[in-house]
Design a protein around this motif. Sequence first.
Motif, PDB file in Angstrom:
ATOM      1  N   THR A  19       0.816  -1.225   0.000  1.00  0.00           N
ATOM      2  CA  THR A  19       0.000   0.000   0.000  1.00  0.00           C
ATOM      3  C   THR A  19       0.845   1.269   0.000  1.00  0.00           C
ATOM      4  OG1 THR A  19      -0.198  -0.147   2.404  1.00  0.00           O
ATOM      5  CG2 THR A  19      -1.981  -1.077   1.096  1.00  0.00           C
ATOM      6  N   ASP A  21       3.215   1.901  -1.861  1.00  0.00           N
ATOM      7  CA  ASP A  21       3.604   2.182  -3.244  1.00  0.00           C
ATOM      8  C   ASP A  21       2.452   2.656  -4.125  1.00  0.00           C
ATOM      9  OD1 ASP A  21       6.324   1.466  -2.909  1.00  0.00           O
ATOM     10  OD2 ASP A  21       5.775  -0.648  -3.000  1.00  0.00           O
ATOM     11  N   VAL A  22       1.258   2.751  -3.584  1.00  0.00           N
ATOM     12  CA  VAL A  22       0.102   3.169  -4.382  1.00  0.00           C
ATOM     13  C   VAL A  22       0.335   4.581  -4.914  1.00  0.00           C
ATOM     14  CG1 VAL A  22      -2.348   3.772  -4.278  1.00  0.00           C
ATOM     15  CG2 VAL A  22      -1.543   1.678  -3.206  1.00  0.00           C
ATOM     16  N   GLY A  23       0.119   4.747  -6.219  1.00  0.00           N
ATOM     17  CA  GLY A  23       0.280   6.047  -6.856  1.00  0.00           C
ATOM     18  C   GLY A  23       1.693   6.339  -7.334  1.00  0.00           C
ATOM     19  N   GLU A  63     -10.566   5.316 -13.755  1.00  0.00           N
ATOM     20  CA  GLU A  63     -10.496   5.087 -12.318  1.00  0.00           C
ATOM     21  C   GLU A  63     -11.691   4.284 -11.795  1.00  0.00           C
ATOM     22  OE1 GLU A  63      -7.927   5.863 -10.361  1.00  0.00           O
ATOM     23  OE2 GLU A  63      -6.858   6.691 -12.074  1.00  0.00           O
TER      24      GLU A  63
END
Length: 145
Positions: A19, A21-23, A63
């Motif tokens: 989590t 590393d999200v984005g 998205e």
Amino acid sequence: RVSGLPMCPELTREHIPRTLDVGRFLSVTGTVIRTSMVKVLECERDYMCNKCKHVFALKADFEQFYTFCNPTFCPNEEGCDSSKFTCLSGLSSAPESCRDYQEIKIQEQVQRLSVGSIPRSMLVVLEDDLVDTCKSGDDVTVYGV
């Protein structure tokens, strides 16, 4: 499409991202364990305003897994205040703006795991010319956000 990136330790992950590393733009190497059937994805629809007859295109929301939200106002520059629209795509013919779509599942490479660890996996979406380029058992490196 991004290609020919230099080896950059900050971007490379030996394990499935977490989590934190999200984005972030990352590189993940893994083994393909499953591939889905190739599907066709509609990515744009044409609508017509019922009041001023203005025709405009509405793109699917990436998205929200390429879902379409109904338009809420007329984008006509002449100032139409209508909120009633007719979808023109798919009434008399097939949708015009489509793309190929496939889901694959990659798993951490077993040889890079410590003894007794269970390999994790993640779902990857392939589009357009990347569809049908790999099969189960292939080692792949995926770049993306």
